[in-house]
Design an enzyme around this catalytic site. Sequence first.
Site, short mmCIF file in Angstrom:
data_model
loop_
_atom_site.label_atom_id
_atom_site.label_comp_id
_atom_site.label_asym_id
_atom_site.label_seq_id
_atom_site.Cartn_x
_atom_site.Cartn_y
_atom_site.Cartn_z
N THR A 15 0.83 -1.21 0.00
CA THR A 15 0.00 0.00 0.00
C THR A 15 0.86 1.25 0.00
O THR A 15 0.46 2.29 -0.53
CB THR A 15 -0.93 -0.02 1.23
OG1 THR A 15 -1.82 -1.12 1.07
CG2 THR A 15 -1.73 1.25 1.36
N TYR A 29 -8.25 0.90 -2.94
CA TYR A 29 -7.19 1.41 -3.81
C TYR A 29 -6.47 0.22 -4.44
O TYR A 29 -6.78 -0.94 -4.13
CB TYR A 29 -6.22 2.25 -2.98
CG TYR A 29 -5.69 1.46 -1.81
CD1 TYR A 29 -6.34 1.50 -0.57
CD2 TYR A 29 -4.58 0.62 -1.94
CE1 TYR A 29 -5.89 0.73 0.49
CE2 TYR A 29 -4.13 -0.14 -0.89
CZ TYR A 29 -4.79 -0.09 0.32
OH TYR A 29 -4.35 -0.86 1.35
N THR A 95 1.60 -4.35 4.29
CA THR A 95 1.50 -4.60 5.73
C THR A 95 0.89 -5.96 6.07
O THR A 95 1.03 -6.43 7.19
CB THR A 95 0.66 -3.50 6.41
OG1 THR A 95 -0.61 -3.42 5.77
CG2 THR A 95 1.37 -2.16 6.34
N ASP A 96 0.22 -6.59 5.11
CA ASP A 96 -0.51 -7.82 5.45
C ASP A 96 0.42 -8.96 5.87
O ASP A 96 0.05 -9.77 6.73
CB ASP A 96 -1.39 -8.26 4.27
CG ASP A 96 -2.57 -7.32 4.07
OD1 ASP A 96 -2.83 -6.51 4.97
OD2 ASP A 96 -3.24 -7.41 3.03
N LYS A 168 0.17 -7.52 13.07
CA LYS A 168 -0.89 -6.59 12.67
C LYS A 168 -2.10 -6.85 13.55
O LYS A 168 -2.57 -7.98 13.65
CB LYS A 168 -1.24 -6.81 11.20
CG LYS A 168 -2.08 -5.71 10.59
CD LYS A 168 -2.24 -5.88 9.07
CE LYS A 168 -2.64 -4.56 8.45
NZ LYS A 168 -2.77 -4.64 6.98
N GLU A 289 -2.09 -28.77 26.94
CA GLU A 289 -3.36 -29.26 26.37
C GLU A 289 -3.18 -30.56 25.57
O GLU A 289 -4.14 -31.11 25.05
CB GLU A 289 -3.97 -28.18 25.47
CG GLU A 289 -4.59 -27.02 26.24
CD GLU A 289 -5.97 -27.35 26.80
OE1 GLU A 289 -6.49 -28.45 26.53
OE2 GLU A 289 -6.52 -26.50 27.53
N1 LIG Z 1 -1.63 -1.85 3.94
C1 LIG Z 1 -1.19 -2.76 3.06
O1 LIG Z 1 -0.05 -2.70 2.69
C2 LIG Z 1 -2.13 -3.86 2.65
C3 LIG Z 1 -1.87 -4.52 1.33
N2 LIG Z 1 -2.90 -5.49 1.07
C4 LIG Z 1 -0.54 -5.26 1.30
O2 LIG Z 1 -0.22 -5.97 2.23
O3 LIG Z 1 0.19 -5.16 0.34
#
Ligand SMILES: NC(=O)C[C@H](N)C(=O)O
Length: 332
Positions: A15, A29, A95-96, A168, A289
Amino acid sequence: ADKLPNVVILATGGTIAGTGATSTTTVGYTAAKIGVEKLIEAVPEMKKVANVKGEQVFQIASESMTNDHWLKLAKRVNELLKQSDVDGIVITHGTDTIEETAYFLNLTVKSKKPVIIVGSMRPSTAISADGPINLYNAVATAGSKDSVGRGVLVTLNDEIQGARDVTKTNTMTANTFRSPELGSLGYIVSGKPIFYRASTRKNTADTEFDVSKLDKLPAVDIAYGSANANTIAIDAFAAAGDVGIVYAGTGDGSLANTVRPRLTELRKQGLQIVRSSRVGNGPTIRNGENNDDETDFVVSDTLSPQKARILLMLALTKTKDTKEIQRMFYTY
Ligand SMILES: NC(=O)C[C@H](N)C(=O)O
């Protein structure tokens, strides 16, 4: 004046390189559109803290990151860090899966020099985009002597997180990255990283893993526990030739009576089984467990299932011995 540090930015997409239809488009986006030179141009302030060079290694949304991408990235990072004219590396990333790439590199980079992974939650075209400040902070952190020897770091939202513990925690907000159990490592204040703590777990130059000669990683997948659990996924993984399964169990990695016997059988057939938890906080405890000594399973300790998958793959490049693999899960 002190000579500026040399920082290489390896761009992978995400992103932070995304574009939306309008300045108020913060969802819906397209990720991975802007090239590394444009990312650098957007933050001229970086030139005051480092000599920056860019390299586009991939251009993908991070949900499409693969083991092959990781091997390529780790090799490139190791190559660059061997050069005396490279002081630190910044990786721009979606970020994923940022926490997964960070942990993979935390185990496979063979250098104490800083490696910082950075992303953003808003695309580059958004009002109050978080990419530029995050990139500035990442470059400043990568160029700082204070960042040496701290393992791979993730910096967003003015915070510094360690690769092992960061995750995250929110699908949408800019302050999504947290190390919920064990705490963040520090802050970045006006371009200066300030560290308050460090992980006791080994990283980078101190690990036993070496991917320099690997072009493939062992096949390991994650199955997810819930009420009404069944063996459909683990059967399919085994049939597909997986050599390891991470089971994201309920609670402290508990296993339904519909699942435990099949996992035990698969272990007998040679698959390595790591018992982890879907909870997201707290250790999965050996012989809690499940009687792991009896079933010959490994427990993930506080690693999330997605990070346990990474350590299990790397462990399986070294050994098939359950005790050895368990030792690694208590070491890294
Ligand atoms: N905020 C992000 O970067 C999310 C995006 N889907 C990615 O991981 O590339």
